[in-house]
Design an enzyme around this catalytic site. Structure first.
Site, PDB file in Angstrom:
ATOM      1  N   ASP A  51       0.828  -1.203   0.000  1.00  0.00           N
ATOM      2  CA  ASP A  51       0.000   0.000   0.000  1.00  0.00           C
ATOM      3  C   ASP A  51       0.863   1.253   0.000  1.00  0.00           C
ATOM      4  O   ASP A  51       1.732   1.409   0.855  1.00  0.00           O
ATOM      5  CB  ASP A  51      -0.914   0.019   1.226  1.00  0.00           C
ATOM      6  CG  ASP A  51      -1.999  -1.032   1.154  1.00  0.00           C
ATOM      7  OD1 ASP A  51      -2.783  -0.994   0.196  1.00  0.00           O
ATOM      8  OD2 ASP A  51      -2.061  -1.900   2.052  1.00  0.00           O
ATOM      9  N   ASP A 173      -6.783  -5.235  -4.745  1.00  0.00           N
ATOM     10  CA  ASP A 173      -7.273  -4.777  -3.443  1.00  0.00           C
ATOM     11  C   ASP A 173      -8.354  -3.706  -3.474  1.00  0.00           C
ATOM     12  O   ASP A 173      -9.015  -3.496  -2.470  1.00  0.00           O
ATOM     13  CB  ASP A 173      -6.097  -4.273  -2.600  1.00  0.00           C
ATOM     14  CG  ASP A 173      -6.470  -4.093  -1.131  1.00  0.00           C
ATOM     15  OD1 ASP A 173      -7.375  -4.797  -0.668  1.00  0.00           O
ATOM     16  OD2 ASP A 173      -5.859  -3.249  -0.459  1.00  0.00           O
ATOM     17  N   HIS A 392      -5.844   3.181  -3.467  1.00  0.00           N
ATOM     18  CA  HIS A 392      -7.141   2.730  -2.950  1.00  0.00           C
ATOM     19  C   HIS A 392      -7.288   2.899  -1.434  1.00  0.00           C
ATOM     20  O   HIS A 392      -8.348   2.551  -0.896  1.00  0.00           O
ATOM     21  CB  HIS A 392      -7.404   1.279  -3.357  1.00  0.00           C
ATOM     22  CG  HIS A 392      -6.333   0.327  -2.945  1.00  0.00           C
ATOM     23  ND1 HIS A 392      -5.316  -0.032  -3.794  1.00  0.00           N
ATOM     24  CD2 HIS A 392      -6.103  -0.337  -1.798  1.00  0.00           C
ATOM     25  CE1 HIS A 392      -4.518  -0.884  -3.179  1.00  0.00           C
ATOM     26  NE2 HIS A 392      -4.973  -1.079  -1.959  1.00  0.00           N
TER      27      HIS A 392
END
Length: 960
Positions: A51, A173, A392
């Site tokens: 991430d 994801d 995201h």
């Protein structure tokens, strides 16, 4: 992001791809292991999902800082993987996020760089996706997606060369998937799109506790707790047979849901492979243990190898023309709150996108003009910041507060760097000597130092669109009268009271002095052009009377009326139609998670019952001016709104300028604020339309999914919420009428009853929704909950009739373009400039184009690129059915598009500008009896743009 939710890893075949010899074991640069036609072939995909900010900031994740939150250091992953693969040619790995790859690459010695590059070239590492981040799909605008893929692709080309060009899109994801994102992946020439977090296809196969992680019992990363494989028969801990038996049972279950004998298994998770040898050593043993298995063939693989193996089996595939939204992981748990979470950040992202496009255009024009002291690299910070915030867990608003703060700093720093050379550029383009221009980033809060400090100042307006625009200039000024002078002399303006005292935000140095808003129209600002205005302060301390009895605004062409009893909207007139429309604010009480339900939080919208209305409005003031007519309403102590129209004929809409917050939670109940429009006698038959990433509209039907059934009684409200990034519409087919609301940032929206539209505009919760972020969405600023300000634009009209030379749908397209790419406005005091010099500046009129493009065509990218080349990206903005006269192919010769430059040495590229379009061949997939189509391309300067076309070119700009 680690969550516990049902999802699927699915394959979406795309219409543009490559073709290969069926007997080949090498796909692009990736070397594929042999498969067995008589067995279930299990393709193990070793990956790490990293991430780009979530629980920790980007830098903290990369360097391994703030370890108390997560023991993660991304810098170790790529190094560890490279070392683990170097002497083991059978092993495979995929690398995804270019932002982290670039940070790693810049910090490596040349020997490590070459080691990694060799592993890419010999097919052991496959680069997939390749974007700067793995972007969200619900809240993002298509232009931002294109930008961040383009920048990521460019870095990969520069560092890894042709073997680093990704051919697989990997969206494992994001929380739901849009149709438009899949369409753009097609235009980027990806062979396939692999995606997760979808509760539809294959959902039952993976079980409720599986995400993109390694199957149970086989997780050997140092972040895991599963036992390693002990393959020594003499050892008391020998466990190979147990591992095999369990895994074979899982594989057989998975295989039931695949059309071929190829199954894909992800071997990884969030930030795995910091100690890669742990994973690979045990995977080696697992694969070895299956060498003599009669049912299953286990192999190291990559997405490209899996895809090609499926292709060789020639399955007939089904197509899906809607999308995978909204996503849910339980019957009553819908991930739709994030469509609205952190509304101020969502707005700031749009502002930064706007400034980046302006910056890329201006730097391109300046570089092509030969400006010697131009530093084009100053664009990179904002390019990368905007790429990061598409992530995201960024634009979604689902990150921790300290991470969001870091994102904001990153964007702000990038904007300052980009704008730092604007004065140099404008001076060159205009052949003038302007002072240092500054923009007013806080004008939305009624704060602008220049306009509130100086009695006389210049306003420069740059239009990034390829058509002229009439732009509304709104500047906070002192309490005085003002005059505005343009190229044709004095122009009309209004000085208005601001929307609310809330806009005067208190800071450490004390309150900002209150004042007024100066409003005027910068008319006919040329395409990719500049216009200047002079603003002068007049008499001070003007007292304006407040009028309360006005209920009717506008005229027979454009106007609105208020109800005499409620002071709320009553009717709207536009495009030859008058409709009874009301509008008010409501709130959903946020569920607190009691009774076994999930609480409303950053991800989840979980209302505790129907929406409650706040009540009637009071009128603070009404105003009829030279430029604007408006009424300011007060709903309660923390909700105010201005409804207005502009008298300029080009502004054919009703504007709703609302201010909400701090949301009152003194009753210990979180609240989710909506604005709701109700059209009387309007039958849309439980159907409404929302945009997909700001492009094509997609049909939504209340309590219905086109490809599966669900029980809407479990959660009747949130299950009907969809992302609205640009527009939401309802249509009455009998009356042939359309009503639309356009917005200035991502918001969740729906139509829950006939003739009704609602958009969620603010959220403040007191509980976490247990989806991983670990914080309640309770944003604070200046010791209180945040205040958010935004705008909606209401448009109504007949579906088929043309007004202002366009149908209502086409009008909405043009309006959306103007709101997404607004003119850049710079201010500076006139200082020591003489009157003659000021007059000379005001009379200056510049356009980079030889002539305006039709409003149908957008120039969405003009960007400095490699080796003195530029990216030129053009778009046909209409869908086929939006206007019978305008939604047609348009021919254009781009050779003489610009005033001062010829467009030459044209190379048409894929959407991401990393591959020549002519080199893209294509898998010939068969789906439901049809074959995929191949691209057409051109290296000519005379091109044709069809509805919804986006065409990307690498060009040179040579002076005429």
């Amino acid at each position: 992001m680690l969550i516990r939710a049902t999802f699927t890893l699915s394959l979406l075949t795309l219409t543009v791809s490559r073709s290969f010899d069926s007997g080949s074991s090498t796909i692009n640069c990736v070397k594929c292991h042999a498969t067995d036609p008589e067995k279930i072939n299990v393709h193990l995909i070793h990956h790490s999902h990293d991430d780009v900010g979530w629980l920790k900031t980007v830098d903290q994740y990369y360097w391994g800082l703030n370890q108390s939150i997560a023991r993660v250091g991304v810098q170790y992953i790529m190094t560890s993987v490279a070392n683990a693969l170097e002497n083991y040619p059978d092993r495979r790995f995929i690398q995804v996020e270019t932002a982290f790859f670039w940070m790693w690459w810049q910090n490596q010695e040349e020997v490590m760089r070459q080691k990694f590059k060799k592993l890419v070239e010999n097919g052991q590492i496959e680069i997939v996706n390749g974007a700067w981040s793995m972007n969200d799909e619900a809240c993002v605008n298509y232009q931002s997606i294109i930008d961040q893929f383009t920048w990521g692709f460019g870095i990969l080309n520069d560092t890894l060369g042709e073997c680093g060009q990704p051919t697989i899109a990997w969206q494992i994801d994001p929380f739901g998937h849009t149709r438009e994102h899949g369409s753009m992946m097609t235009k980027m020439a990806f062979d396939a799109l692999f995606f997760g977090h979808d509760h539809v296809i294959f959902g039952s196969a993976f079980g409720s506790d599986n995400t993109y992680h390694t199957p149970g019992g086989l997780c050997w990363d140092y972040l895991c707790s599963d036992d390693a494989i002990d393959d020594d028969p003499s050892s008391p801990g020998y466990n190979v047979n147990v591992k095999i038996t369990s895994f074979v049972n899982d594989v057989k279950n998975y295989a039931k849901y695949y059309k071929t004998n190829h199954v894909i298994i992800t071997m990884g998770g969030d930030f795995y492979y910091q100690a890669a040898e742990l994973n690979f050593r045990n995977s080696d043993k697992l694969i070895k243990a299956f060498q003599n298995n009669t049912e299953v063939n286990l192999l190291y693989s990559t997405p490209s190898c899996y895809l090609n193996a499926v292709y060789q089996s020639q399955p007939v595939l089904e197509t899906k023309t809607d999308d995978f939204l909204p996503y849910s992981n339980a019957d009553d748990t819908f991930w739709v709150g994030y469509f609205t979470s952190r509304p101020n950040f969502k707005y700031f992202e749009r502002v930064s996108h706007n400034i980046l496009q302006v910056g890329k255009q201006l730097y391109s024009l300046a570089r092509a003009s030969g400006v010697s002291n131009l530093n084009v690299d100053l664009l990179n910070g904002l390019r990368q910041a905007n790429g990061v915030v598409q992530h995201h867990d960024a634009i979604t608003g689902t990150e921790k507060q300290h991470v969001n703060d870091d994102y904001v700093k990153m964007i702000h720093r990038g904007i300052i760097e980009v704008e730092s050379q604007f004065s140099i550029i404008f001076n060159n383009l205009l052949n003038q000597s302007l002072p240092q221009l500054t923009s007013c980033l806080e004008a939305n809060n009624s704060i602008c130092h220049t306009s509130q400090t100086y009695d006389e100042f210049l306003v420069l307006v740059y239009n990034p669109l390829a058509t002229p625009v009439d732009h509304i200039i709104r500047l906070p000024v002192q309490n005085a009268s003002y005059s505005v002078e343009g190229p044709n002399g004095n122009i009309q303006s209004d000085v208005l009271e601001p929307i609310s005292n809330f806009t005067f935000i208190k800071r450490e140095e004390g309150p900002i002095v209150g004042g007024q808003d100066l409003v005027f129209v910068a008319d006919e600002v040329p395409p990719l052009g500049i216009k200047l205005f002079l603003v002068k302060k007049g008499s001070e301390n003007i007292t304006r009377s407040k009028t309360f009895d006005i209920r009717s605004f506008g005229n027979e062409d454009l106007g609105f009326d208020l109800d005499e009893n409620t002071n709320l909207l009553k009717s709207v007139t536009m495009n030859g139609q008058t409709l009874e429309i009301s509008q008010n604010f409501y709130y959903y009480a946020s569920h607190d998670g009691s009774g076994g339900r999930v609480a409303s939080g950053a991800y989840i919208f979980q209302p505790n019952g129907e929406a409650s209305v706040f009540g009637n409005a009071s009128i603070v003031r009404s105003y009829r001016g030279n430029v604007v007519e408006e009424v300011q309403q007060k709903i309660n102590d923390w909700i105010t709104q201005i409804i207005r129209i502009y008298k300029s004929s080009s502004h054919n809409y009703i504007e709703f300028d609302w201010l909400v917050g701090p949301v009152d939670v003194s009753d210990k109940i979180g609240k989710e604020i909506i604005t709701r429009f109700q059209v009387n006698n309007f039958q849309n038959n439980a159907t409404f339309w929302t945009d997909s990433n700001g492009r094509e509209m997609i049909q939504r039907i209340l309590n219905f999914r086109p490809t599966f059934t669900y029980d809407p009684t479990k959660e009747p409200i949130a299950s009907n919420y969809y992302p609205v990034t640009s527009k939401i519409s309802i249509i009455d087919p009998e009356r042939n009428l359309q009503v639309s609301v356009l917005n200035d940032r991502s918001q969740g929206g729906s139509s829950l009853n006939e003739g009704q539209l609602e958009l969620m505009i603010h959220r403040r919760m007191l509980h976490d929704d247990s989806k991983g972020v670990g914080e309640a969405l309770n944003e604070q600023q200046f010791g209180q909950g945040i205040v958010t300000r935004g705008r909606h634009w209401l448009v109504i009209g007949s579906r088929n009739e043309t007004n202002k030379n366009a149908t209502v749908s086409a009008q909405e397209r043009f309006l959306a373009q103007q709101k997404l790419l607004q003119p850049w406005v710079g201010l500076e005091t006139t200082g020591n400039l003489s009157n003659s010099k000021i007059n000379e500046l005001i009379l200056t009129n510049y356009s980079a184009l030889t002539s305006k493009l039709t409003t149908i065509l957008n120039l969405i990218t003009l960007e400095p690129w490699k080796n003195s080349t530029y990216i030129l990206r053009l778009e046909h903005s209409l869908e086929l059915n939006e206007d019978p006269n305008l939604a047609v192919p348009i021919a254009l010769d781009i050779h003489e598009l610009f005033q001062d430059f010829y467009v030459e040495n044209v190379q048409e590229m894929t959407l991401g500008a990393n591959k020549r379009l002519e080199t893209v061949k294509g898998y010939n997939w068969e789906y439901l009896g049809h074959m995929t189509k191949k691209n057409t391309y051109s290296d000519d300067t005379f091109i044709e743009m069809k509805p919804m076309d986006i065409r990307t070119f690498i060009v040179e700009l040579n002076r005429k």
